[in-house]
Structure formats: C-alpha cells, structure tokens
Design a protein around this motif. Structure first.
Motif, PDB file in Angstrom:
ATOM      1  N   UNK A  19     -16.414  12.202  -3.716  1.00 59.61           N
ATOM      2  CA  UNK A  19     -15.511  12.421  -2.625  1.00 59.61           C
ATOM      3  C   UNK A  19     -16.356  12.086  -1.335  1.00 59.61           C
ATOM      4  N   UNK A  20     -17.255  12.194  -1.182  1.00 57.49           N
ATOM      5  CA  UNK A  20     -18.283  11.774  -0.043  1.00 57.49           C
ATOM      6  C   UNK A  20     -17.940  10.285   0.217  1.00 57.49           C
ATOM      7  N   UNK A  21     -18.082   9.562  -0.737  1.00 53.49           N
ATOM      8  CA  UNK A  21     -18.297   8.367  -0.633  1.00 53.49           C
ATOM      9  C   UNK A  21     -16.880   7.656  -0.074  1.00 53.49           C
ATOM     10  N   UNK A  22     -15.750   8.502  -0.771  1.00 52.75           N
ATOM     11  CA  UNK A  22     -14.334   7.762  -0.424  1.00 52.75           C
ATOM     12  C   UNK A  22     -14.163   8.339   0.933  1.00 52.75           C
ATOM     13  N   UNK A  23     -14.598   9.388   1.591  1.00 56.13           N
ATOM     14  CA  UNK A  23     -14.054  10.179   2.957  1.00 56.13           C
ATOM     15  C   UNK A  23     -13.785   9.051   3.917  1.00 56.13           C
ATOM     16  N   UNK A  24     -14.842   8.126   4.339  1.00 56.92           N
ATOM     17  CA  UNK A  24     -14.728   7.201   5.317  1.00 56.92           C
ATOM     18  C   UNK A  24     -13.538   6.272   5.116  1.00 56.92           C
ATOM     19  N   UNK A  25     -13.407   5.652   3.836  1.00 58.17           N
ATOM     20  CA  UNK A  25     -12.220   4.750   3.360  1.00 58.17           C
ATOM     21  C   UNK A  25     -10.904   5.532   3.570  1.00 58.17           C
ATOM     22  N   UNK A  26     -10.754   7.108   3.324  1.00 59.84           N
ATOM     23  CA  UNK A  26      -9.810   7.853   3.322  1.00 59.84           C
ATOM     24  C   UNK A  26      -9.226   7.882   4.727  1.00 59.84           C
ATOM     25  N   UNK A  27     -10.160   8.033   5.587  1.00 59.57           N
ATOM     26  CA  UNK A  27      -9.973   7.970   7.432  1.00 59.57           C
ATOM     27  C   UNK A  27      -9.561   6.732   7.758  1.00 59.57           C
ATOM     28  N   UNK A  28     -10.180   5.625   7.351  1.00 63.02           N
ATOM     29  CA  UNK A  28      -9.531   4.392   7.852  1.00 63.02           C
ATOM     30  C   UNK A  28      -8.458   4.055   7.325  1.00 63.02           C
ATOM     31  N   UNK A  29      -7.960   4.425   5.799  1.00 67.32           N
ATOM     32  CA  UNK A  29      -6.677   4.234   5.406  1.00 67.32           C
ATOM     33  C   UNK A  29      -5.671   5.010   6.189  1.00 67.32           C
ATOM     34  N   UNK A  30      -6.088   6.086   6.410  1.00 67.26           N
ATOM     35  CA  UNK A  30      -5.194   6.988   7.229  1.00 67.26           C
ATOM     36  C   UNK A  30      -4.504   6.354   8.756  1.00 67.26           C
ATOM     37  N   UNK A  31      -5.852   5.895   9.437  1.00 67.12           N
ATOM     38  CA  UNK A  31      -5.637   5.475  10.494  1.00 67.12           C
ATOM     39  C   UNK A  31      -4.581   4.154  10.596  1.00 67.12           C
ATOM     40  N   UNK A  32      -4.777   3.222   9.438  1.00 67.12           N
ATOM     41  CA  UNK A  32      -3.921   2.180   9.259  1.00 67.12           C
ATOM     42  C   UNK A  32      -2.567   2.510   9.110  1.00 67.12           C
ATOM     43  N   UNK A  33      -2.334   3.796   8.115  1.00 67.44           N
ATOM     44  CA  UNK A  33      -1.069   4.135   8.021  1.00 67.44           C
ATOM     45  C   UNK A  33      -0.383   4.357   8.978  1.00 67.44           C
ATOM     46  N   UNK A  34      -1.130   5.113   9.981  1.00 62.82           N
ATOM     47  CA  UNK A  34      -0.275   5.508  11.285  1.00 62.82           C
ATOM     48  C   UNK A  34      -0.006   4.479  12.217  1.00 62.82           C
TER      49      UNK A  34
END
Length: 293
Positions: A19-34
């Motif tokens: 989960x910790x490893x995926x957190x930066x990616x989830x943040x970046x992917x969320x920014x991309x979606x917005x």
C-alpha cells in the motif's frame, strides 16, 4: 472455491508495504485524472506521425524475428541436444538478442523509407532523452498501482476459477536468473531484458503497429472520432504486444503496462519514452528477483 474466502485470501495477501509503495502512484494517477477530465482530454493535442506505411509493413520485422528465433532454436535442439541446461538458457537468450537486433535493423530501414522526417518522425530524437527519462519514471510510478491491481485481480479470479492453489507463474527470465548462478547467463539475461527487448518491442509494437493502426483508422474510417481512433490504436497494439508473451497469467498486468506505454508515445511523440518505461519496469523486476534469490 467460496467467493468470500477467495476475497479474504486475496486481501490478506496485500501488505502494508504494498500500500505504501502504491501511494505515490495513486496520487499521481489521481492528479492525471483531474487534469484530463477523467482521461477524456488526455490525448487532445496528440499529433499523428506522418507516414506512408502499407498495413502489412509491421509484420515484416515481426516475421523476421519469429523466423530467426524459431529456426535457430530448432537447429540448437538438433545439433546441440546434450548441452547443460545453463548453456541452453544462455544460447536461447543469445538467439533472442540476435533475432531482435536483426529485426531492429530492418525496422530502421523501413522507417527511413516510410516516415516523414525518418527516425525523428518515428520518435527517435536523441535530444529528448533527458526529458523522456524523467517523464518515464513519473509515468511508471503512476501506473504501478494499476499493474498491481491487475495482478491482484488475476490471482483473485484464478483462485475462484481454478482453486486455491492457483498462482501466477514467474516470468521465465526471472526464473532463469534464480536457477542459474553463472555470471554469463545472468549478464545476458539482464542485457536482453533491460536493453534489447524493450527497444525492439517498442519499435515494433508502439512505433510500427500502433502508428499503422492509427493511420489506418484515421484515413479509412471517416466517421470515427479522432481521439477514439488514437485510443483504439493503443488498445489493439497493446493486445498484440500481450499476445506474443507466453505466460497468460501476466496478460492483464502486461496490457495495463502496454496501454500506458502506448499512451506515453502518443502524448509525447517520442519513442524513447515507452522504451524507457519498459526498460525501467524490467529492471525493477530483475532487481527484485535478484534480491529474493
């Protein structure tokens, strides 16, 4: 197998570290979606690559590669049947390298004859490498959670269909690294996986197939929406990429990776970007495998 038990086993296999490893990616992917209105505007400024490729052209280097590899492996089995296993592994990787390098030379000649601005029009402009390297790291971090999710879902449905013993088999090259400790085998596998195959596969599947499919759709199907045609080209070329990989358990995760590489190519216009994403992904996988062994 009971679906609730399968869900419990799947969820329990996910660790806090994952989960910790995926957190930066989830943040970046969320920014991309917005920023892209949930991806709808992601390829609004994508510029087509001008070319005069016939539809059959990408198949030429593909069949050359398959022909060289198949013939060489057959000759190896006929004339060198009693080699030690580690030497067979070494020869197999050497054959893959030679076949890929030969096909890459053919691709370069085809590109020079078919693309406006030749190699630069194809997306091979060395002046963009420094930008592509930084972007490829960000892109890989962004899609890592999606790749992880695809793998988790593969295991979940695999257990549900084939039972609790189902496991996604390791990639053959990663198994070979752990199986054989000979330096020559490991070095050749690393060169093959991190350098040769990413360059060859991206030149073939993103550079030729994706470009050909996009051009075909835009030129022949007049009622298709522009951006839909680009995404369809990415999707089809990603399926082709997945199909040449033997381990079916990796197909969903590989499709996610391939789609991301196809998107990065269309967004940037640089073929170095998907090459670097592919290379970094393989390098990370090999590093983890070596650490485990």
């Amino acid at each position: 197998m009971n679906i609730l038990e399968t869900i419990r086993q799947t969820v329990s296999a996910v660790t806090i570290t994952d989960i910790i490893i995926c957190l930066p990616g989830l943040t970046l992917f969320g920014i991309w979606l917005v920023r892209t209105s949930l991806g709808r505007n992601a390829l609004a400024n994508s510029v087509p690559r001008r070319n005069n490729m016939p539809a059959y052209l990408p198949f030429i280097p593909l069949f050359i590669w398959l022909g060289i590899v198949s013939a060489a492996i057959l000759l190896k089995e006929v004339f060198l049947p009693n080699l030690p296993d580690w030497q067979k592994a070494y020869l197999d990787n050497l054959i893959f390298c030679i076949g890929a390098l030969t096909a890459m030379v053919v691709i370069i000649f085809l590109v020079r004859a078919s693309f406006a601005r030749r190699l630069k029009g194809f997306g091979l402009n060395v002046k963009t490498i420094h930008k592509d390297l930084a972007a490829s790291v960000v892109n890989l971090i962004s899609i890592y959670p999606l790749i992880t999710l695809a793998l988790i879902l593969t295991i979940f449905f695999g257990k549900l269909i084939w039972g609790p013993e189902f496991q996604v088999q390791k990639h053959q090259e990663l198994e070979l690294i752990g199986l054989y400790s000979q330096l020559s085998v490991r070095v050749l596998i690393i060169i093959t996986a991190i350098v040769v195959m990413p360059v060859f596969e991206e030149m073939l599947f993103r550079g030729l197939f994706q470009t050909m499919i996009r051009s075909f759709l835009e030129n022949r199907i007049s009622n298709i929406e522009y951006r839909s045609g680009v995404w369809l080209a990415i999707t089809i070329s990603s399926f082709l990429f997945v199909a040449v990989h033997a381990n079916t358990g990796h197909w969903p995760a590989l499709f996610v990776l391939a789609a991301a590489m196809g998107y990065s190519y269309e967004k940037s216009g640089s073929l170095f970007r998907p090459i670097l994403i592919h290379s970094l992904f393989n390098a990370a996988s090999i590093t983890i495998a070596l650490y485990q062994y």
